[in-house]
Design a protein around this motif. Structure first.
Motif, short mmCIF file in Angstrom:
data_model
loop_
_atom_site.label_atom_id
_atom_site.label_comp_id
_atom_site.label_asym_id
_atom_site.label_seq_id
_atom_site.Cartn_x
_atom_site.Cartn_y
_atom_site.Cartn_z
N LEU A 175 0.83 -1.20 0.00
CA LEU A 175 0.00 0.00 0.00
C LEU A 175 0.86 1.25 0.00
O LEU A 175 0.59 2.21 -0.74
N LEU A 176 1.93 1.26 0.80
CA LEU A 176 2.84 2.40 0.85
C LEU A 176 3.48 2.62 -0.52
O LEU A 176 3.58 3.75 -0.99
N GLY A 177 3.91 1.53 -1.14
CA GLY A 177 4.52 1.64 -2.46
C GLY A 177 3.55 2.23 -3.47
O GLY A 177 3.94 3.04 -4.32
N ARG A 181 4.04 5.82 -5.12
CA ARG A 181 4.51 5.50 -6.47
C ARG A 181 5.99 5.09 -6.46
O ARG A 181 6.77 5.48 -7.32
N ILE A 182 6.34 4.32 -5.45
CA ILE A 182 7.72 3.87 -5.28
C ILE A 182 7.97 2.64 -6.14
O ILE A 182 7.13 1.76 -6.25
N LYS A 183 9.15 2.61 -6.76
CA LYS A 183 9.55 1.47 -7.58
C LYS A 183 10.58 0.65 -6.81
O LYS A 183 11.66 1.14 -6.50
N PRO A 184 10.25 -0.59 -6.51
CA PRO A 184 11.14 -1.40 -5.68
C PRO A 184 12.30 -2.01 -6.47
O PRO A 184 12.20 -2.25 -7.66
N ILE A 185 13.39 -2.27 -5.77
CA ILE A 185 14.50 -3.06 -6.30
C ILE A 185 14.49 -4.36 -5.52
O ILE A 185 14.65 -4.36 -4.30
N GLU A 200 13.18 3.33 -5.35
CA GLU A 200 13.44 4.60 -6.03
C GLU A 200 12.11 5.19 -6.51
O GLU A 200 11.12 4.46 -6.70
N ARG A 201 12.09 6.49 -6.74
CA ARG A 201 10.85 7.14 -7.15
C ARG A 201 10.70 7.26 -8.66
O ARG A 201 9.59 7.39 -9.16
N THR A 202 11.83 7.24 -9.38
CA THR A 202 11.77 7.39 -10.84
C THR A 202 12.47 6.23 -11.52
O THR A 202 13.31 5.55 -10.92
N TYR A 203 12.15 6.01 -12.80
CA TYR A 203 12.82 4.95 -13.54
C TYR A 203 14.30 5.26 -13.72
O TYR A 203 15.15 4.37 -13.70
#
Length: 275
Positions: A175-177, A181-185, A200-203
């Protein structure tokens, strides 16, 4: 023939790539809105991606036990050694099912090996197993564990929804992601679990950090190679940026067996010691 190599359909590899040795696959079962398909046999990658993107409910199940039993008993009689490489035991019951059948049938020349990962990292482990066995080494789980430690899987998904649905990430984190709009590694650990390496927040930031992690690992190993993978076609653009400057062995599409659990909007790579 001396050896044959078997693997489940979580192994994703470049179309047309020849392993150069006798091999066969145990296809997992894929369910789309309760309709059963045979992974990579009665459903294509693109068909599966489209189902996912249209909002269909998807899931997977182990290969059919009767099919596993039939192939194992057949190949056990035809080959001196049968090596089976599976998706992580922590991610699927496939390893346990195959091991149980091997024990029940008393197939002494069949060795079942846990890749402790999935997709392109399992592919990497499979290549290492083939290389070792064809060069006369006795391949054991202990040896495979060194292959696992010799490699790093780094991947990302556009949504944590699929991982959360499969119980591989907490609801609060998913839900937090979504909200941020967080992109996980993501990665798989040496024990075979899915784990986070950061967000990270951006690609651009995502690819930069994934590249850094890859290079940091490369510095620890000899003759590093990379196998890339991606799902839906528009994720290829991100993968191409990630692979710039690396010694790329091959590029695979992420098939239904894995995409059902991470989503079709996925890309990443495995970097490992050369084989």
């Amino acid at each position: 023939m001396k050896n044959i190599y078997l693997f489940d359909s979580s192994v994703d590899y470049q179309p047309g790539l020849d392993f150069g040795v006798p091999n066969d696959m145990f296809p997992l079962r894929v369910y789309v809105d309760n309709t059963e398909y045979i992974d990579k046999v009665t459903i294509t990658d693109e068909q599966f991606y489209n189902f996912c993107l249209s909002g269909a409910k998807v899931s997977t199940s182990q290969p059919k036990p009767e099919m596993i039993r039939e192939k194992l008993t057949k190949y056990s009689k035809e080959y001196e050694n049968v090596y089976v490489v599976t998706i992580s035991q922590k991610l699927s019951g496939t390893y346990d099912t195959i091991s149980s059948i091997v024990k029940d049938e008393n197939l002494k020349n069949v060795t079942v090996l846990d890749s402790k990962s999935g997709s392109v990292k399992t592919t990497y482990v499979l290549y290492r197993v083939i290389n070792a066995a064809e060069n006369g080494l006795k391949v054991t789980q202990q040896l495979v564990d060194t292959f696992v430690k010799d490699s790093l899987l780094v991947f990302s998904v556009s949504s944590l929804e699929y991982l959360e649905r499969g119980g591989r990430i907490g609801h609060a984190k998913a839900l937090l992601g979504k909200l941020l709009r967080i992109k996980p590694i993501l990665t798989t650990t040496d024990d075979g679990y899915t784990a986070s390496l950061g967000m990270e927040r951006t690609y651009d930031g995502l690819i930069r950090r994934m590249t850094e992690l890859t290079k940091e690992f490369m510095a620890k190993i000899e003759n590093p190679i990379v196998i890339g993978g991606y799902g839906v076609s528009y994720m290829k653009e991100h993968l191409d940026k990630l692979l710039e400057g690396f010694n790329v062995h091959s590029i695979a599409r992420i098939g239904p067996a894995i995409a059902a659990h991470v989503g079709p909007e996925v890309f990443g790579l495995v970097v490992g010691r050369g084989f």
